[in-house]
Scaffold this active site. Sequence first.
Site, PDB file in Angstrom:
ATOM      1  N   GLU A  93      50.046  42.270  34.227  1.00  0.00           N
ATOM      2  CA  GLU A  93      49.491  43.534  33.740  1.00  0.00           C
ATOM      3  C   GLU A  93      48.986  44.417  34.882  1.00  0.00           C
ATOM      4  O   GLU A  93      48.920  45.636  34.747  1.00  0.00           O
ATOM      5  CB  GLU A  93      48.353  43.273  32.754  1.00  0.00           C
ATOM      6  CG  GLU A  93      47.168  42.548  33.378  1.00  0.00           C
ATOM      7  CD  GLU A  93      46.013  42.359  32.414  1.00  0.00           C
ATOM      8  OE1 GLU A  93      46.103  42.842  31.270  1.00  0.00           O
ATOM      9  OE2 GLU A  93      45.003  41.737  32.825  1.00  0.00           O
ATOM     10  N   ASP A 148      43.287  33.609  35.573  1.00  0.00           N
ATOM     11  CA  ASP A 148      44.001  34.125  36.736  1.00  0.00           C
ATOM     12  C   ASP A 148      43.915  33.164  37.928  1.00  0.00           C
ATOM     13  O   ASP A 148      44.648  33.324  38.903  1.00  0.00           O
ATOM     14  CB  ASP A 148      43.425  35.485  37.158  1.00  0.00           C
ATOM     15  CG  ASP A 148      43.726  36.571  36.157  1.00  0.00           C
ATOM     16  OD1 ASP A 148      44.649  36.394  35.341  1.00  0.00           O
ATOM     17  OD2 ASP A 148      43.036  37.604  36.172  1.00  0.00           O
TER      18      ASP A 148
END
Length: 384
Positions: free
Chosen positions: A252, A156
């Site tokens: 997500e 990330d």
Amino acid sequence: MRIGVLTGGGDVPGLNPCIKMLVARANEEGFEVVGIRRGWAGLLEYNLDDPDTHPRCILPLDKFNTRTVDRTGGTFLHTSRTNPGKVSLGRVPDFLKPTITPDQEGPFDFTPHVLKVIEKLGIDILIPIGGDDTLSYGERMHQEGVACVAIPKTMDNDIFGTDYCIGFSTAVTRSVEFIHQLRTSAGSHERIAIVELFGRNSGETSLLASYLAGVDRALISEVPFDPVRVAEKVMADKRGNPSNYAMITVSEGAHMVGGTPVEFGEADAYGHKKLGGIGHILGEALKKLTGEDVLNQQVSYLMRSGAPDSLDLMVAVNFANVAINVIRGGERNRLVALRNGTYTSVPMSTLTQGLKRVDVAELYDKDNYRPKVRHVEGKPMFLY
């Protein structure tokens, strides 16, 4: 000097090359290295009174047993999402259960046990390799008097204090590849295609993948979306495409306006439940709103599987070099980092001094749900 190295949290490509270089450089300096298996769990589950548990928790590392590990992804030391400072009742090792009273429900802090294990193993410095959660317990270790030098990894790329984390480039590369591959099915069937990518709190992976792959719309964790507006935009995209299809990426951790991220399962030791499913929810909403068929694909773990790309390989081995140089120079409680294109280190406490998220105003068109990159001068290579 004895160094203990561990990998915690989600695996990413680049961990094994990093460990190999740590061992090689440490041996050159005359340091000994011991691998702690399964992240912080290796220290939590090490039974001081039962030698049979020791090989499962600890692995001495040398140039022979790390010789070929850099050829594969993941971490051969294994990993877990263990926080010895917050252990749920069901995850307390059997040998530690007698230390708690029946009326206690947890979570339990077994840091005193971890400190005894570190002392028993003769570890002088810990090198935790991980994200915010793993490294936060590394900071706890430093507060308890254990020297630490941390290495950031997360696909990330959201660790505050460094421009780059191991695993990010490969995740973006994989995502771009899968998006382009999915175009053949989306175009053949003239469908709307939704690609769900990892990204809990930061949508940088989704943003950059969509920017580089040229998708029509990108939904990120930082900006709630209106499915009606998304439907309008994506139908215009589909009609404007000679092949009559449209592509959407979604992090997500993204969620609809007024909603929350889609979570499921039991929270881990750091309070996080599993994420995933927003792509399917969005797909069902678009079917109802547009009447179109929707192709839905979760890329998920494929983003972090396999060998690292050349950038992650380079950063991983260079981070290892920096870590050993920091130790050699006598510095402690440092986070290895890339800042302004330069390898360096910063205090580990930097981790908690801010949040690293997508610069929405600069890089994202929140009205049209797509990347808006216009000015890259002065920005890091991967933006943010």
